[in-house]
Motif scaffolding. Structure first.
Motif, short mmCIF file in Angstrom:
data_model
loop_
_atom_site.label_atom_id
_atom_site.label_comp_id
_atom_site.label_asym_id
_atom_site.label_seq_id
_atom_site.Cartn_x
_atom_site.Cartn_y
_atom_site.Cartn_z
N GLU A 253 29.00 27.63 33.53
CA GLU A 253 27.88 27.48 34.47
C GLU A 253 27.70 26.01 34.86
O GLU A 253 27.40 25.71 36.01
N ARG A 254 27.89 25.11 33.90
CA ARG A 254 27.80 23.69 34.21
C ARG A 254 28.86 23.30 35.25
O ARG A 254 28.57 22.59 36.21
N ARG A 255 30.09 23.76 35.05
CA ARG A 255 31.16 23.44 36.00
C ARG A 255 30.84 23.99 37.39
O ARG A 255 31.08 23.32 38.41
N GLU A 256 30.31 25.20 37.44
CA GLU A 256 29.95 25.78 38.73
C GLU A 256 28.83 25.00 39.40
O GLU A 256 28.87 24.75 40.63
N ASP A 257 27.83 24.59 38.62
CA ASP A 257 26.72 23.81 39.18
C ASP A 257 27.21 22.47 39.72
O ASP A 257 26.81 22.04 40.81
N VAL A 258 28.06 21.81 38.97
CA VAL A 258 28.57 20.51 39.41
C VAL A 258 29.37 20.66 40.70
O VAL A 258 29.23 19.85 41.63
N ALA A 259 30.19 21.71 40.78
CA ALA A 259 30.97 21.94 42.00
C ALA A 259 30.05 22.18 43.19
O ALA A 259 30.28 21.66 44.29
#
Length: 371
Positions: A253-259
């Protein structure tokens, strides 16, 4: 001039109030009335009260008059939140009963649920987002309330005497139209999910829809960023985000938010907010979305301390009584102070998008008259 020493002590006590499992800070010589006034300026009196309740030593507690004033304010917060909880239920139920319109409560009473005591958050308006397209929604509102005011991204829905209700045409927007297009696309993609996320309303019988945590991590950050450039932002919105991130998320979820934040050009601002959350409010590193940006964070903190909640206490810029054109010029002048960090918003964004906002509102009103 601000007393830097006292401000530092206020921030230290705020940090403790957010996590009272930590050691109590040194309270000798604390200006409690000053802390109360700071809380009022930032709309976080209830949050500070969480810390105040743990102070038992009579030699460092506030005087009885300050305690009475604080307690009276907290009691009023409780009553205001109860009123808004009831009205949030009423308006969402009535929209569905009258027109089968599903409504999601943005920010506000949904954010209060994340607090240890949901009645200690300073409430504001009731902001709704619906499953309706813009023109059918506006026709419904105008048929019911012909004088309802239409703004670029919301319309007033004056159904109550006390509680102010706004129905959003889109949850938030940006100054740069290119990145706003991308943000709106994100909102549309995740729209349906928000009307399935039902939660219980404290001390009431009923449920309301609130945004999912994943949606909120993008939407609420865009809300903070918008108000930073538009009029000013205070600690209330930052603390909302603090409690949101404290709920946790997975690495994926962190990776998706950052993207997503990079895609809509909010990454740099988000990194600055991470610095404030970590260095000032004490949010643990595990809850940060990305490494903090100290330069942006210090700018954000300075503006928070100067402007207060929604910029209401910023004496550097006075928009009241000025024509729309003079307000526009003042806003452009204000935002140019941030151009060295955010050129897409301050140079290529808001100076241009304001004309689009005016044209869009004109088109809406013209279309409604024809329809």
């Amino acid at each position: 001039m601000r007393d830097i020493g006292q401000i530092s002590r206020y921030l230290e006590f705020l940090r403790y109030s957010l996590d009272t499992t930590k050691p109590v800070p040194d309270l000798k010589g604390m200006d409690w009335k000053g802390l109360y006034d700071f809380g009022m300026k930032q709309s976080i009196v209830g949050v500070l009260y969480q810390g105040l309740q743990t102070v038992k030593d009579p030699s460092v507690r506030p005087d009885k008059y300050t305690i009475i004033e604080w307690f009276a304010t907290v009691r009023q917060l409780h009553e205001d939140n109860k009123q808004l909880n009831r009205d949030s239920l009423k308006v969402t139920y009535s929209l569905y009963q009258e027109a089968k319109i599903k409504a999601c409560v943005l920010k506000g009473q949904g954010n209060a649920l994340m607090y240890p005591d949901p009645f200690l958050r300073t409430p504001g308006d009731i902001d709704l987002w619906t499953n309706q397209d813009t023109m059918p929604l506006l026709r419904f509102v105008k048929n019911k309330f012909p004088d309802a005011n239409i703004e670029y991204h919301h319309v007033d829905y004056p159904i109550f005497m006390k509680s102010h209700v706004e129905i959003h045409l889109t949850p938030s927007f940006m100054g740069n139209l290119f990145y706003e297009y991308r943000l709106r696309k994100y909102f549309r993609t995740h729209r349906a999910e928000q009307f399935k996320n039902l939660v219980d309303v404290p001390e009431e019988t009923g449920k309301i829809c609130v945004p999912t945590d994943s949606f909120n991590r993008i939407f609420q950050l865009s809300h903070v960023m918008h108000h930073f450039f538009f009029e000013g932002v205070g600690f209330r919105q930052v603390i909302d985000y603090y409690y949101l991130l404290r709920k946790g998320f997975t690495d994926e979820e962190r990776r998706e938010d950052v993207a997503t934040l990079k895609h809509v050009n909010m990454y740099k601002f988000a990194a600055g907010l991470m610095w404030v959350l970590h260095e000032v409010l004490g949010l643990d590193e595990q809850y940060l979305l990305m490494p903090p940006n100290k330069k942006v964070g210090q700018l954000l903190l300075d503006e928070i301390l100067k402007a207060g909640n929604f910029g209401f206490h910023d004496d550097r810029y006075n928009f009241k009584g000025k024509s729309l054109f003079k307000q526009y010029l003042l806003e452009v002048y204000r935002n140019l102070h941030y151009a060295w960090l955010f050129p897409s918003e301050t140079i290529w964004g808001r100076p241009i998008s304001r004309f689009w906002h005016a044209a869009y509102k004109w088109w809406i009103r013209k279309t409604l008259v024809k329809g």
